[in-house]
Design an enzyme around this catalytic site. Sequence first.
Site, PDB file in Angstrom:
ATOM      1  CE  LYS A 126      24.782 -22.870 121.424  1.00  0.00           C
ATOM      2  NZ  LYS A 126      23.415 -22.383 121.098  1.00  0.00           N
ATOM      3  CG  ASP A 166      25.015 -19.663 119.347  1.00  0.00           C
ATOM      4  OD1 ASP A 166      23.813 -19.728 119.654  1.00  0.00           O
ATOM      5  OD2 ASP A 166      25.830 -19.011 120.034  1.00  0.00           O
TER       6      ASP A 166
END
Length: 453
Positions: A126, A166
């Site tokens: 991430k 995201d």
Amino acid sequence: MSGYATEFMDAVRAKNSGEPEFLQAVAEVVESCSVVLDRHPEFRDAKILERMVEPERVIMFRVPWQGDDGEVHVNRGFRVEMNSAIGPYKGGLRFHPSVNLGILKFLAFEQVFKNSLTTLPMGGGKGGSDFDPKGKSDAEVMRFCQSFMTELQRHIGPDTDVPAGDIGVGGREIGFMFGQYKRLRNEFTGVLTGKGLDWGGSLIRPEATGYGCVYFAAEMLAARGDSFEGKTCLVSGSGNVAQYTIEKILDLGGAVVTASDSSGFIHDPAGIDRAKLAYLMELKNVKRGRISEYADKYPSATYTPTDPSLDHNPLWAVPADCAFPSATQNEINAVDAKNMLANGVSLVAEGANMPSSPEAVHAFVETGIMYAPGKASNAGGVATSGLEMSQNSMRLSWSREEVDTRLRGIMQSIHQSCVDAADEYGTPGNYVNGANIAGFMKVARAMLAQGLV
Ligand code: NDP
Ligand code: 2IT
């Protein structure tokens, strides 16, 4: 918690004290998996869990960029490469002022288990930045994305690490970052997913997280002989995940009465129908406006601004059958969970990552409602990113029907894996344990097979 789990958490807490979200995510997995470690001493001996909580690599860098008025800005960029035991690092990039290392570590940790559940060969990662795209011009967002990618490009690649979107990163940002990657590396590859359909993107990827979450909820309902027909649903957020969650609930015969952003929420008892959803999508994706404008446009809806002095979010006190938190982490606290249960909610499927606080999770699990943790129910997004990678590797593209059928099949398979793991380890119906254990097993076996790395 067992003695081992308590000792383990003490050690993790001591090393990561300023990272509450990371500790929260780890504690939940440890609680679910201590029974697995009891049955598999080989995992404990090889310190699999101890290795899983330590990122393989963390990259942190300066991102300088210039505003339209000439002012210089400096943001912080990150990529957390958490685990590559079952495939290249894979996971989104988040651009939001709240982003810090602890939040990205929690997201990367969750991603490892989520990606394992998808059945596809993807490790977990991430990244992102504390950059706030809100109120910035397209030119400013482009300059930021180019500066961000100028550093990130040396750490990623289609067989190494494949970022995606995201919060705050959608098609526009992926486009700017892909352009810069291609320019610097002189390579047209599937290094990012969520690309535009004309340049290597997959059909259904924009829809996939929301659709997948509703497919997962439909599986939970079907397991109890029920369906979406006639169900009233709460949705929070109004971004990518929320929008396609609403669309798929409508497809399956349910009604949605709420949506939100960080400023407040709308309650529309008449339901967000397709015309209103089209307006909401235009408002959020093109105009980049606020959800309050929905209530200006549709008199059937009321708007309630966020009140930070309250101990709960009134959105979660609206009477309903199902809830789809699709905004951000810890958006449902203990009071919210109590309100939901008191007002009829018997299904919660998380579109967001870790939207429920530990107290809320315990309330849902103890009450025995259908509760799906994000790492299972929102895995459709990254699963379809995996399908985008496959199409890029084969240099072809599948039809909408082909991708949607695969997505639905993957969500059914994740549901089954959760049910089977929960049964096997003695907590039938507990999707939290099911998801954590099923996700853990595959990664743990791969780490064991690959030796001490
Ligand atoms: P978007 O940026 O498209 O939308 C985010 C939405 O959540 C906006 O309505 C935003 O409101 C709201 N929001 C964000 N931060 C906060 C906050 N701190 N408090 C209240 N509301 C907030 O993001 P996505 O829809 O892509 O992501 C939503 C959630 O889903 C995240 O948890 C993400 O990690 C998760 N997720 C996303 C996937 C994807 O494929 N995109 C896949 C799996 C999970 P505002 O505009 O005011 O900021
Ligand atoms: O949280 C997530 O799973 C995502 N933001 C999607 C990640 C991806 O690689 O598609």
